[in-house]
Scaffold this motif. Structure first.
Motif, short mmCIF file in Angstrom:
data_model
loop_
_atom_site.label_atom_id
_atom_site.label_comp_id
_atom_site.label_asym_id
_atom_site.label_seq_id
_atom_site.Cartn_x
_atom_site.Cartn_y
_atom_site.Cartn_z
N GLU A 34 120.38 -16.18 7.03
CA GLU A 34 119.27 -15.95 6.11
C GLU A 34 118.88 -14.47 6.11
O GLU A 34 118.92 -13.82 7.14
CB GLU A 34 118.06 -16.79 6.54
CG GLU A 34 116.88 -16.67 5.61
CD GLU A 34 115.71 -17.55 6.02
OE1 GLU A 34 114.67 -17.46 5.33
OE2 GLU A 34 115.81 -18.30 7.00
N VAL A 36 115.86 -12.04 5.96
CA VAL A 36 114.43 -12.16 6.22
C VAL A 36 113.67 -10.86 5.95
O VAL A 36 112.50 -10.75 6.29
CB VAL A 36 114.15 -12.65 7.66
CG1 VAL A 36 114.63 -14.07 7.85
CG2 VAL A 36 114.77 -11.73 8.68
N LYS A 51 109.64 -10.85 5.93
CA LYS A 51 109.05 -12.18 5.75
C LYS A 51 108.63 -12.66 7.14
O LYS A 51 109.41 -13.27 7.87
CB LYS A 51 110.07 -13.13 5.15
CG LYS A 51 110.57 -12.72 3.79
CD LYS A 51 111.65 -13.67 3.31
CE LYS A 51 112.29 -13.17 2.03
NZ LYS A 51 113.47 -13.98 1.68
N ARG A 52 107.39 -12.37 7.51
CA ARG A 52 106.92 -12.63 8.87
C ARG A 52 106.99 -14.11 9.25
O ARG A 52 107.34 -14.44 10.38
CB ARG A 52 105.48 -12.13 9.05
CG ARG A 52 105.33 -10.63 8.99
CD ARG A 52 106.10 -9.98 10.09
NE ARG A 52 105.71 -10.51 11.38
CZ ARG A 52 105.55 -9.82 12.47
NH1 ARG A 52 105.79 -8.54 12.46
NH2 ARG A 52 105.19 -10.38 13.60
N GLU A 53 106.67 -15.01 8.33
CA GLU A 53 106.69 -16.43 8.67
C GLU A 53 108.11 -16.91 8.98
O GLU A 53 108.32 -17.72 9.87
CB GLU A 53 106.05 -17.29 7.58
CG GLU A 53 106.69 -17.19 6.22
CD GLU A 53 106.26 -15.97 5.41
OE1 GLU A 53 106.90 -15.69 4.39
OE2 GLU A 53 105.31 -15.29 5.80
N ARG A 54 109.11 -16.38 8.27
CA ARG A 54 110.51 -16.76 8.55
C ARG A 54 110.99 -16.13 9.85
O ARG A 54 111.74 -16.76 10.61
CB ARG A 54 111.43 -16.34 7.40
CG ARG A 54 111.14 -17.06 6.10
CD ARG A 54 111.17 -18.57 6.24
NE ARG A 54 112.50 -19.06 6.56
CZ ARG A 54 112.77 -20.28 7.01
NH1 ARG A 54 111.80 -21.15 7.19
NH2 ARG A 54 114.00 -20.63 7.29
N ILE A 55 110.56 -14.92 10.13
CA ILE A 55 110.92 -14.28 11.40
C ILE A 55 110.32 -15.05 12.56
O ILE A 55 110.99 -15.31 13.57
CB ILE A 55 110.48 -12.80 11.41
CG1 ILE A 55 111.33 -12.01 10.42
CG2 ILE A 55 110.57 -12.21 12.80
CD1 ILE A 55 110.89 -10.58 10.22
N ASP A 56 109.07 -15.48 12.43
CA ASP A 56 108.43 -16.28 13.47
C ASP A 56 109.16 -17.61 13.65
O ASP A 56 109.32 -18.09 14.78
CB ASP A 56 106.96 -16.52 13.15
CG ASP A 56 106.14 -15.24 13.19
OD1 ASP A 56 106.59 -14.26 13.82
OD2 ASP A 56 105.06 -15.22 12.57
N TYR A 57 109.59 -18.22 12.54
CA TYR A 57 110.33 -19.48 12.63
C TYR A 57 111.62 -19.30 13.42
O TYR A 57 111.91 -20.08 14.32
CB TYR A 57 110.64 -20.00 11.21
CG TYR A 57 111.63 -21.13 11.20
CD1 TYR A 57 111.23 -22.43 11.51
CD2 TYR A 57 112.96 -20.92 10.88
CE1 TYR A 57 112.13 -23.48 11.50
CE2 TYR A 57 113.88 -21.95 10.88
CZ TYR A 57 113.46 -23.23 11.20
OH TYR A 57 114.36 -24.27 11.20
N TRP A 58 112.39 -18.27 13.09
CA TRP A 58 113.68 -18.08 13.75
C TRP A 58 113.51 -17.68 15.21
O TRP A 58 114.30 -18.08 16.06
CB TRP A 58 114.54 -17.06 13.00
CG TRP A 58 115.14 -17.65 11.76
CD1 TRP A 58 114.81 -17.36 10.48
CD2 TRP A 58 116.13 -18.68 11.70
NE1 TRP A 58 115.54 -18.15 9.61
CE2 TRP A 58 116.37 -18.95 10.35
CE3 TRP A 58 116.85 -19.38 12.66
CZ2 TRP A 58 117.29 -19.91 9.93
CZ3 TRP A 58 117.77 -20.34 12.24
CH2 TRP A 58 117.98 -20.59 10.89
#
Length: 83
Positions: A34, A36, A51-58
């Motif tokens: 992905e 990010v 994309k902070r929310e996607r970085i936090d997810y990963w």
């Protein structure tokens, strides 16, 4: 193991980077899981779009930052708070 690192795109002598989630042993510009964010060092100041929310997810899934991406992520909250 997953890494969040930079993948170089752009023309010769005009670097532009994508911040990608990728398997650690893949090539720098290999197939990523992905995208990010982006990083453009040629602007003044350098533009960073994450994309902070996607970085936090990963990162919750075990992904680790490369040295450069860790510095970019550390810089980003200060820029958002100033805006």
């Amino acid at each position: 193991m997953l890494m969040i690192r930079l993948a170089r795109v752009g023309a010769r002598k005009q670097p532009y980077y994508r911040v990608v989630v990728i398997e650690k042993d893949r090539a720098r510009n290999g197939r990523s899981i992905e995208v990010v964010g982006t990083y453009n060092p040629r602007t003044n100041p350098a533009s960073i779009d994450l994309k902070r929310e996607r970085i936090d997810y990963w990162t919750s899934k075990g992904a680790q930052f490369s040295d450069r991406v860790a510095k970019l992520v550390a810089q980003q909250p200060a820029a958002v708070a100033a805006a």
